[in-house]
Scaffold this active site. Structure first.
Site, PDB file in Angstrom:
ATOM      1  N   ILE A 236      38.476  34.983  27.502  1.00 58.33           N
ATOM      2  CA  ILE A 236      39.113  35.187  28.805  1.00 58.33           C
ATOM      3  C   ILE A 236      38.066  35.345  29.897  1.00 58.33           C
ATOM      4  O   ILE A 236      38.146  34.691  30.951  1.00 58.33           O
ATOM      5  CB  ILE A 236      40.040  36.418  28.764  1.00 58.33           C
ATOM      6  CG1 ILE A 236      41.197  36.180  27.797  1.00 58.33           C
ATOM      7  CG2 ILE A 236      40.569  36.744  30.158  1.00 58.33           C
ATOM      8  CD1 ILE A 236      42.032  37.403  27.501  1.00 58.33           C
TER       9      ILE A 236
ATOM     10  N   ASP B   4      27.825  42.518  27.596  1.00 52.88           N
ATOM     11  CA  ASP B   4      28.563  42.497  26.333  1.00 52.88           C
ATOM     12  C   ASP B   4      27.579  42.883  25.244  1.00 52.88           C
ATOM     13  O   ASP B   4      26.575  42.193  25.031  1.00 52.88           O
ATOM     14  CB  ASP B   4      29.147  41.114  26.062  1.00 52.88           C
ATOM     15  CG  ASP B   4      30.165  41.116  24.923  1.00 52.88           C
ATOM     16  OD1 ASP B   4      29.861  41.709  23.867  1.00 52.88           O
ATOM     17  OD2 ASP B   4      31.247  40.525  25.099  1.00 52.88           O
TER      18      ASP B   4
ATOM     19  N   ARG C 214      42.405  46.285  28.509  1.00 52.51           N
ATOM     20  CA  ARG C 214      43.103  47.377  27.831  1.00 52.51           C
ATOM     21  C   ARG C 214      43.115  48.601  28.736  1.00 52.51           C
ATOM     22  O   ARG C 214      42.077  49.005  29.275  1.00 52.51           O
ATOM     23  CB  ARG C 214      42.417  47.704  26.496  1.00 52.51           C
ATOM     24  CG  ARG C 214      42.703  46.651  25.425  1.00 52.51           C
ATOM     25  CD  ARG C 214      44.171  46.710  25.010  1.00 52.51           C
ATOM     26  NE  ARG C 214      44.595  45.608  24.147  1.00 52.51           N
ATOM     27  CZ  ARG C 214      45.228  44.512  24.555  1.00 52.51           C
ATOM     28  NH1 ARG C 214      45.459  44.345  25.845  1.00 52.51           N
ATOM     29  NH2 ARG C 214      45.620  43.597  23.708  1.00 52.51           N
TER      30      ARG C 214
ATOM     31  N   ASP D 134      46.775  45.410  35.299  1.00 54.69           N
ATOM     32  CA  ASP D 134      47.921  44.862  34.591  1.00 54.69           C
ATOM     33  C   ASP D 134      48.233  45.683  33.342  1.00 54.69           C
ATOM     34  O   ASP D 134      49.242  45.443  32.678  1.00 54.69           O
ATOM     35  CB  ASP D 134      47.616  43.406  34.186  1.00 54.69           C
ATOM     36  CG  ASP D 134      48.810  42.687  33.583  1.00 54.69           C
ATOM     37  OD1 ASP D 134      49.909  42.767  34.181  1.00 54.69           O
ATOM     38  OD2 ASP D 134      48.656  42.036  32.526  1.00 54.69           O
TER      39      ASP D 134
ATOM     40  N   GLU E  70      52.347  52.574  28.190  1.00 53.46           N
ATOM     41  CA  GLU E  70      53.153  51.516  28.785  1.00 53.46           C
ATOM     42  C   GLU E  70      54.605  51.617  28.360  1.00 53.46           C
ATOM     43  O   GLU E  70      54.883  51.782  27.166  1.00 53.46           O
ATOM     44  CB  GLU E  70      52.577  50.149  28.397  1.00 53.46           C
ATOM     45  CG  GLU E  70      51.180  49.939  28.960  1.00 53.46           C
ATOM     46  CD  GLU E  70      50.661  48.518  28.789  1.00 53.46           C
ATOM     47  OE1 GLU E  70      51.364  47.693  28.173  1.00 53.46           O
ATOM     48  OE2 GLU E  70      49.556  48.238  29.263  1.00 53.46           O
TER      49      GLU E  70
ATOM     50  N   HIS F 222      51.893  44.346  32.941  1.00 55.02           N
ATOM     51  CA  HIS F 222      51.335  43.763  31.708  1.00 55.02           C
ATOM     52  C   HIS F 222      51.927  42.370  31.466  1.00 55.02           C
ATOM     53  O   HIS F 222      52.549  42.098  30.437  1.00 55.02           O
ATOM     54  CB  HIS F 222      51.579  44.666  30.502  1.00 55.02           C
ATOM     55  CG  HIS F 222      50.594  44.408  29.392  1.00 55.02           C
ATOM     56  ND1 HIS F 222      50.274  45.338  28.437  1.00 55.02           N
ATOM     57  CD2 HIS F 222      49.850  43.306  29.091  1.00 55.02           C
ATOM     58  CE1 HIS F 222      49.379  44.841  27.599  1.00 55.02           C
ATOM     59  NE2 HIS F 222      49.111  43.594  27.975  1.00 55.02           N
TER      60      HIS F 222
ATOM     61  N   GLY G 215      49.866  39.514  31.894  1.00 56.59           N
ATOM     62  CA  GLY G 215      48.744  38.586  31.846  1.00 56.59           C
ATOM     63  C   GLY G 215      48.971  37.398  30.931  1.00 56.59           C
ATOM     64  O   GLY G 215      48.554  36.277  31.238  1.00 56.59           O
ATOM     65  N   ALA G 216      49.623  37.609  29.810  1.00 56.28           N
ATOM     66  CA  ALA G 216      49.824  36.539  28.832  1.00 56.28           C
ATOM     67  C   ALA G 216      51.201  35.894  28.938  1.00 56.28           C
ATOM     68  O   ALA G 216      51.571  35.084  28.093  1.00 56.28           O
ATOM     69  CB  ALA G 216      49.615  37.077  27.415  1.00 56.28           C
TER      70      ALA G 216
END
Length: 295
Positions: free
Chosen positions: A140, A159, A217, A241, A246, A265, A267-268
């Site tokens: 992503i 990372d 997350r 998001d 949640e 939430h 995003g997907a």
């Protein structure tokens, strides 16, 4: 084989999966299920898994797997996998939409126009020439970086598990990443190391009062610390998001801040991505059957 679809997937998926056996969305049949398909809503805890006496495979439609007790799955010999590639475009586009909305004052302009106001005094700013820091540089984040570079942004990334990237300049520490960032975007899995990674300690290392976007997350952000930083002017805006719980409760400290953009939430949740997730689910089951790992 019985496949239980426990969460919302594309409506075409049940018919597609019938070649493998019976498909149901009846949660009362969990005890019979050989395969369970989940997204974010279903929590595959120890108690949940213990109810599924025939369970051999859990597929999480999406990237993160913090709603699945992977350790317990391993102990029970249950394979738990996700669909890591399918959601990259959808989540990256939402990330970039949120990032574009802030300097362009889209929410403010829309609300004031609907009130009959014609406010041209509030100026926009540009993404061009600004620095974007990515925390995590997986599928992503790579798509976000590609879009940011197309807008003329400088992209840096941190990372712990990646040393180089064709689309971002890698830096050795998270502090290095955020120090001079105008925008910070989170794309991290939830682990002991990443929980509350955005906190007052790290915010104090940020020199530019950045915009922070979280489509990863919710628990990677200390919401109380971010709310305080927004009120203190240490962070200029926060877009999210995802949330620590949640749906978020009214007590979530971010709701007390005016300079926050919320999405639920999603995003997907693009139409195209749900189709991609379904295809990746199909391909996963098909491959496991052909490899003799699933019967």
């Amino acid at each position: 084989m019985l496949i239980l679809i426990s969460d919302a997937f594309d409506k075409s998926l049940p018919d597609k999966l019938k070649v493998f056996g019976e498909v149901t969305d009846d949660s009362s049949r969990l005890a019979e299920a050989d395969v369970v398909l989940v997204r974010s809503k279903t929590k595959c805890t120890k108690d949940y898994i213990d109810q599924a006496k025939n369970l051999k495979l859990i597929i999480r439609g999406g990237v993160g797997m913090d709603n699945i007790d992977k350790k317990y799955c391993a102990e029970k010999g249950i394979l738990a996998v996700n669909t890591p590639k399918s959601s990259a475009i959808a989540v990256a586009e939402l990330t970039f939409a949120l990032m574009l909305s802030v300097p362009n004052n889209l929410v403010y302009y829309d609300l004031t126009m609907k009130k009959g106001e014609w406010n041209k005094k509030t100026k926009r700013s540009e993404l061009y020439g600004k620095t974007l820091a990515l925390l995590g540089i997986g599928n992503i984040a790579t798509k976000v970086a590609e879009r940011a570079r197309a807008f003329g942004m400088d992209v840096v990334a941190y990372d712990k598990y990646v040393s180089s990237s064709p689309v971002a300049a890698m830096v050795p520490t998270v502090e290095d990443a955020v120090k001079n960032a105008d925008y910070i975007s989170l794309h991290l899995p939830l682990t002991e190391e990443t929980e509350n990674i955005i906190c007052s300690r790290l915010i104090d290392k940020m020199e530019k009062k950045p915009v922070i976007i979280n489509t990863g997350r919710g628990k990677c952000v200390d919401e109380s610390d971010v709310a305080q930083a927004l009120k203190d002017g240490k962070v200029s805006w926060f877009c999210t998001d995802v949330y620590s719980s949640e749906p978020p409760t009214d007590e979530n400290p971010l709701f007390s801040c005016s300079n926050v953009t919320f999405t639920p939430h999603v995003g997907a949740n693009s139409v195209e991505n749900l189709l991609r997730i379904g295809q990746e689910v199909y391909d996963t089951i098909d491959s496991l059957i052909k490899e003799g790992k699933l019967k």
